[in-house]
Design a protein around this motif. Structure first.
Motif, PDB file in Angstrom:
ATOM      1  N   THR A  28       0.865  -1.180   0.000  1.00  0.00           N
ATOM      2  CA  THR A  28       0.000   0.000   0.000  1.00  0.00           C
ATOM      3  C   THR A  28       0.899   1.226   0.000  1.00  0.00           C
ATOM      4  O   THR A  28       1.993   1.203   0.552  1.00  0.00           O
ATOM      5  CB  THR A  28      -0.964   0.023   1.202  1.00  0.00           C
ATOM      6  N   THR A  29       0.433   2.282  -0.634  1.00  0.00           N
ATOM      7  CA  THR A  29       1.230   3.497  -0.737  1.00  0.00           C
ATOM      8  C   THR A  29       0.397   4.694  -0.287  1.00  0.00           C
ATOM      9  O   THR A  29      -0.360   5.268  -1.082  1.00  0.00           O
ATOM     10  CB  THR A  29       1.732   3.702  -2.189  1.00  0.00           C
ATOM     11  N   PRO A  30       0.518   5.056   1.000  1.00  0.00           N
ATOM     12  CA  PRO A  30      -0.180   6.256   1.450  1.00  0.00           C
ATOM     13  C   PRO A  30       0.334   7.476   0.694  1.00  0.00           C
ATOM     14  O   PRO A  30       1.488   7.503   0.260  1.00  0.00           O
ATOM     15  CB  PRO A  30       0.187   6.362   2.934  1.00  0.00           C
ATOM     16  N   ASP A  31      -0.518   8.471   0.561  1.00  0.00           N
ATOM     17  CA  ASP A  31      -0.102   9.702  -0.111  1.00  0.00           C
ATOM     18  C   ASP A  31       0.985  10.408   0.686  1.00  0.00           C
ATOM     19  O   ASP A  31       1.917  10.966   0.116  1.00  0.00           O
ATOM     20  CB  ASP A  31      -1.312  10.620  -0.303  1.00  0.00           C
ATOM     21  N   LEU A  32       0.856  10.363   2.004  1.00  0.00           N
ATOM     22  CA  LEU A  32       1.835  10.977   2.896  1.00  0.00           C
ATOM     23  C   LEU A  32       2.122  10.027   4.049  1.00  0.00           C
ATOM     24  O   LEU A  32       1.224   9.335   4.534  1.00  0.00           O
ATOM     25  CB  LEU A  32       1.312  12.302   3.448  1.00  0.00           C
ATOM     26  N   PHE A  33       3.373  10.020   4.492  1.00  0.00           N
ATOM     27  CA  PHE A  33       3.764   9.118   5.572  1.00  0.00           C
ATOM     28  C   PHE A  33       4.746   9.827   6.485  1.00  0.00           C
ATOM     29  O   PHE A  33       5.639  10.533   6.035  1.00  0.00           O
ATOM     30  CB  PHE A  33       4.417   7.854   5.001  1.00  0.00           C
ATOM     31  N   TYR A  34       4.570   9.619   7.788  1.00  0.00           N
ATOM     32  CA  TYR A  34       5.492  10.183   8.774  1.00  0.00           C
ATOM     33  C   TYR A  34       5.891   9.084   9.738  1.00  0.00           C
ATOM     34  O   TYR A  34       5.052   8.308  10.191  1.00  0.00           O
ATOM     35  CB  TYR A  34       4.827  11.326   9.548  1.00  0.00           C
ATOM     36  N   GLN A  35       7.184   9.050  10.051  1.00  0.00           N
ATOM     37  CA  GLN A  35       7.676   8.072  11.010  1.00  0.00           C
ATOM     38  C   GLN A  35       8.672   8.739  11.942  1.00  0.00           C
ATOM     39  O   GLN A  35       9.566   9.462  11.504  1.00  0.00           O
ATOM     40  CB  GLN A  35       8.362   6.910  10.299  1.00  0.00           C
ATOM     41  N   ASP A  36       8.485   8.510  13.233  1.00  0.00           N
ATOM     42  CA  ASP A  36       9.419   8.968  14.253  1.00  0.00           C
ATOM     43  C   ASP A  36       9.816   7.724  15.026  1.00  0.00           C
ATOM     44  O   ASP A  36       9.048   7.216  15.847  1.00  0.00           O
ATOM     45  CB  ASP A  36       8.759  10.009  15.162  1.00  0.00           C
ATOM     46  N   GLU A  37      10.998   7.209  14.733  1.00  0.00           N
ATOM     47  CA  GLU A  37      11.439   5.956  15.348  1.00  0.00           C
ATOM     48  C   GLU A  37      11.650   6.094  16.845  1.00  0.00           C
ATOM     49  O   GLU A  37      11.453   5.136  17.589  1.00  0.00           O
ATOM     50  CB  GLU A  37      12.700   5.458  14.652  1.00  0.00           C
TER      51      GLU A  37
END
Length: 106
Positions: A28-37
């Motif tokens: 799946t490919t979200p339009d926008l993605f944010y990750q804070d590890e």
């Protein structure tokens, strides 16, 4: 949409980030993605058009729901924004608040 997030004081999101959910759902490919590890935050934002050929189609809605539920089961937060909401200041205010809450939650 990304500019709207930055103007609202939110962090930069990655565009079109692919997430592999394995079989049977695949990628799946979200339009926008944010990750804070550090915080463990993973937020996928989908902009959904509502035309019958895309997300207004019952079959596609069912597939989208399965994908998004699977993401949530894997620990991702998911926000869905109707494309028509991009031109609605009140709707965008609500979406931006939800995004902000998701980013602060953990």
């Amino acid at each position: 949409m990304s500019e709207i997030l930055v103007q609202a004081g939110l962090p930069q999101f990655v565009h079109q980030y692919s997430i592999d959910l394995g079989k049977p759902l695949g990628v799946t490919t979200p339009d926008l993605f944010y990750q804070d590890e550090v915080r463990g935050t993973q937020l996928a934002v989908y902009l959904d058009g509502l035309s019958k050929g895309i997300h207004g189609n019952k079959n596609q809605q069912q597939i989208d729901r399965m994908i998004r539920e699977s993401l949530e089961e894997e620990g991702y937060d998911v926000i869905e924004i109707a494309s028509s909401d991009l031109d609605d200041p009140e709707a965008m205010k609500r979406h931006l608040k939800r995004i902000s809450v998701k980013l602060r939650r953990r």
